[in-house]
Design an enzyme around this catalytic site. Structure first.
Site, PDB file in Angstrom:
ATOM      1  N   SER A 100      67.165 -32.535 -18.014  1.00 32.96           N
ATOM      2  CA  SER A 100      66.088 -33.238 -17.304  1.00 32.96           C
ATOM      3  C   SER A 100      65.280 -34.175 -18.553  1.00 32.96           C
ATOM      4  O   SER A 100      65.920 -35.254 -18.901  1.00 32.96           O
ATOM      5  CB  SER A 100      65.129 -32.297 -16.821  1.00 32.96           C
ATOM      6  OG  SER A 100      64.053 -32.807 -16.125  1.00 32.96           O
ATOM      7  N   ASP A 150      67.810 -33.130  -5.425  1.00 34.13           N
ATOM      8  CA  ASP A 150      66.931 -33.104  -6.394  1.00 34.13           C
ATOM      9  C   ASP A 150      65.568 -33.725  -5.952  1.00 34.13           C
ATOM     10  O   ASP A 150      65.526 -34.828  -5.634  1.00 34.13           O
ATOM     11  CB  ASP A 150      67.556 -34.033  -7.733  1.00 34.13           C
ATOM     12  CG  ASP A 150      67.010 -33.406  -8.947  1.00 34.13           C
ATOM     13  OD1 ASP A 150      65.727 -33.454  -8.993  1.00 34.13           O
ATOM     14  OD2 ASP A 150      67.402 -33.250  -9.796  1.00 34.13           O
ATOM     15  N   HIS A 181      67.134 -29.436  -8.630  1.00 37.25           N
ATOM     16  CA  HIS A 181      66.829 -29.713 -10.149  1.00 37.25           C
ATOM     17  C   HIS A 181      67.533 -28.895 -11.041  1.00 37.25           C
ATOM     18  O   HIS A 181      67.720 -29.117 -12.046  1.00 37.25           O
ATOM     19  CB  HIS A 181      65.523 -30.386 -10.374  1.00 37.25           C
ATOM     20  CG  HIS A 181      65.253 -31.050 -11.570  1.00 37.25           C
ATOM     21  ND1 HIS A 181      65.765 -32.359 -11.793  1.00 37.25           N
ATOM     22  CD2 HIS A 181      64.518 -30.842 -13.026  1.00 37.25           C
ATOM     23  CE1 HIS A 181      65.590 -32.708 -13.008  1.00 37.25           C
ATOM     24  NE2 HIS A 181      64.800 -31.984 -13.626  1.00 37.25           N
TER      25      HIS A 181
HETATM   26  C1  MLT Z   1      60.841 -36.859 -17.313  1.00 33.30           C
HETATM   27  O1  MLT Z   1      59.579 -36.816 -17.086  1.00 33.30           O
HETATM   28  O2  MLT Z   1      61.582 -36.929 -18.451  1.00 33.30           O
HETATM   29  C2  MLT Z   1      61.387 -36.237 -16.018  1.00 33.30           C
HETATM   30  O3  MLT Z   1      60.587 -36.488 -14.923  1.00 33.30           O
HETATM   31  C3  MLT Z   1      62.164 -35.177 -15.937  1.00 33.30           C
HETATM   32  C4  MLT Z   1      61.284 -34.194 -16.219  1.00 33.30           C
HETATM   33  O4  MLT Z   1      60.154 -33.812 -15.565  1.00 33.30           O
HETATM   34  O5  MLT Z   1      61.514 -33.296 -17.127  1.00 33.30           O
END
Ligand code: MLT
Length: 198
Positions: A100, A150, A181
């Site tokens: 992520s 997701d 996710h």
């Molecule tokens: C990010 O902000 O990098 C993406 O939205 C994934 C997350 O929330 O970690």
């Protein structure tokens, strides 16, 4: 940067970058599942968003603060170089794995610096920077996982990321899941298979 290093008698190192709200310990278990003989380096993101660790700031969910992303990308590169130069162990095989938010800074790292690792695993990533001239990847091996369900990452993001990296000559294994996710068991199995063939 804050990190946790677990040294093993091996020339393999897996660098692990957590998702939003994680820390340097979050992915150590996953690293161990992938290769119990590899040394592990879990790194904590420098940014704190309302008590949650991240690797760069965001303006709102899904909209990145590019100034923060780019400056943290260069800091991460310097940290990894510095860390490796201080170790007596010389790693032949370095794999970097992020989930992520951790996957998103890895995307930025390889967009900027091209081929750096034996393998790159990005779990549930987005396009870190749109309209970016991606550096030559020289057949760098990349595992990308994405989910059709997701709620955070639009599936078009994962497809565009793959296309941008393929155009820069990366050697990609793209895997789709239906889990959401989260990292699924099926995904870990595929990741392990990919790692074992590196
Ligand atoms: C990010 O902000 O990098 C993406 O939205 C994934 C997350 O929330 O970690």
């Amino acid at each position: 940067m804050i990190y946790k290093y677990i040294e093993k008698a091996s020339d393999k190192l897996i660098v692990l970058l957590h998702g939003t709200g994680g820390n340097e310990l979050s992915l150590l278990e996953l690293g161990q599942i992938i290769d119990q003989n590899a040394s592990l380096l879990g790194i904590r993101g420098n940014v704190n968003e309302k008590g949650m660790n991240r690797f760069f700031k965001r303006i709102k969910p899904g909209l990145f603060d590019l100034e923060s992303l780019i400056s943290e990308t260069h800091k991460l590169k310097s940290f990894i170089n510095q860390f490796l130069s201080e170790k007596t162990v010389k790693y032949d095989d370095i794999v970097i794995l992020g989930y992520s938010n951790g996957a998103n800074i890895i995307g930025s790292l390889i967009f900027h610096y091209g081929k750096m690792f034996k393998g790159v695993a990005m779990l549930h990533p987005m396009v870190p920077i749109k309209n970016f001239l991606v550096c030559e990847q020289n057949s760098q091996k990349i595992f990308i996982s994405a989910s059709i369900n997701d709620p955070i990452v639009d599936l078009k993001e994962a497809i565009t990321l793959e296309e941008m990296l393929v155009a820069a000559n990366a050697d990609i294994l793209m895997k789709w899941y239906s889990s959401g996710h989260e990292i699924s068991n099926e995904e870990i199995t595929d990741l392990k298979k990919w790692y074992n063939k590196l």
